[in-house]
Design an enzyme around this catalytic site. Sequence first.
Site, PDB file in Angstrom:
ATOM      1  N   HIS A  17       0.835  -1.208   0.000  1.00 56.17           N
ATOM      2  CA  HIS A  17       0.000   0.000   0.000  1.00 56.17           C
ATOM      3  C   HIS A  17       0.873   1.264   0.000  1.00 56.17           C
ATOM      4  CE1 HIS A  17      -3.716   2.268   0.901  1.00 56.17           C
ATOM      5  NE2 HIS A  17      -2.909   3.065   1.583  1.00 56.17           N
ATOM      6  N   GLU A  18       1.858   1.299   0.888  1.00 56.25           N
ATOM      7  CA  GLU A  18       2.702   2.486   0.977  1.00 56.25           C
ATOM      8  C   GLU A  18       3.601   2.625  -0.251  1.00 56.25           C
ATOM      9  OE1 GLU A  18       1.954   4.620   3.069  1.00 56.25           O
ATOM     10  OE2 GLU A  18       0.658   3.335   4.270  1.00 56.25           O
ATOM     11  N   HIS A  21       1.767   4.595  -2.938  1.00 59.03           N
ATOM     12  CA  HIS A  21       1.884   6.047  -2.768  1.00 59.03           C
ATOM     13  C   HIS A  21       3.277   6.534  -3.192  1.00 59.03           C
ATOM     14  CE1 HIS A  21      -1.935   6.317  -0.761  1.00 59.03           C
ATOM     15  NE2 HIS A  21      -1.562   5.586   0.279  1.00 59.03           N
TER      16      HIS A  21
END
Length: 366
Positions: A17-18, A21
């Site tokens: 997920h990170e 980004h």
Amino acid sequence: MSVLAAIAVLAVLILVHELGHFVAARSQGILVNRFSLGFGPVLLKYQGSQTEYAVRAFPLGGFVGFPDDDPDSDIPPNDPNLLRNRPVLDRAIVISAGVIANLIFAYLVLALQLGIVGIPKGLNYQAGVAVQPVNQESVAYQAGIREGDIILAVNGQELPASDKSTPLLTKEIQTHPNQQIELKILRQNQQQTLKLTPKLGADGKGVVGVALSPNATAVYRRPNSPFEIFGIAANRFQQLFVGTLSGFGQLITNFQQTAGQVSGPVNIVKIGAKLAEDNSANLLSFAAIISINLAIINILPLPALDGGQLAFLLIEGLRGKPVPARIQEGVMQTGLVLLLGLGIFLIVKETTQLTSQLEWVQKLFQ
């Protein structure tokens, strides 16, 4: 080991997920000064040319930090590569990239599982019905039935090796409210007989508080081509995604009945560990399901989540100017406190429940 494997899966999903980004920002030339897995005190860190990479003490999430939020940053506030100085679309891509990464990862994991395990061909049935989770307050648990038992017969009627066994047993339970029934069960290769009396349910049918499933193992075949793998993975992904959306919809529309099904980190790890203990390949299904859940949760328009930030961007796009910083910060901080409070509550609640389950606690610390 199964517990560690489940925790590792959750850590990988947070990392994915990170990374979504991070990659979305760096690929657009947007400055990123921190990439962290976890919260709290730093355990390990590495300073790159532009970004500090860190592993922190509490692995309940992670974050990508931007110089925009760093009061000690020496980057001029009008630098075009600061996130806040980019157009709304650029920022929306960065904010939504974590969700997109989790969804792509879920699909790839499903495809990987099909490639490793094979394409489901059917079920190989064995005699009896398998007992799934048992409510500890239930009639079944009080009578001595435990998860993992195989029910071989009900009221002297053998349960055959077929898909008809589960409906047959369910019918016997439902049609005997307040009447004693006799079960023959198999536990650790030993047979025993138990008697219990189903309670009268709200619908007038007998209930014993146990989940049942066919006593069967899946049979797999080799895939014919990579295209078959990707096609079946797409169908599975769609089913999981739609089913997860439906579950969240029920939580919103029927909160009182479904709130008890909400799980926190402890219970999620427990489920993952159980799946890994049964079959290590199940961890891939677990990873896909949790990754889809993580994506949908994060896209909800709630403070402190990606969806909340996207909501502010939408308002900015409609107004032609951003929402005042003090309002955004107030909403986000309030949301973060509420989310952390909910997380702590779920952890305490589930840890308390687990300590009453001695078998699980023993496995946890072995």
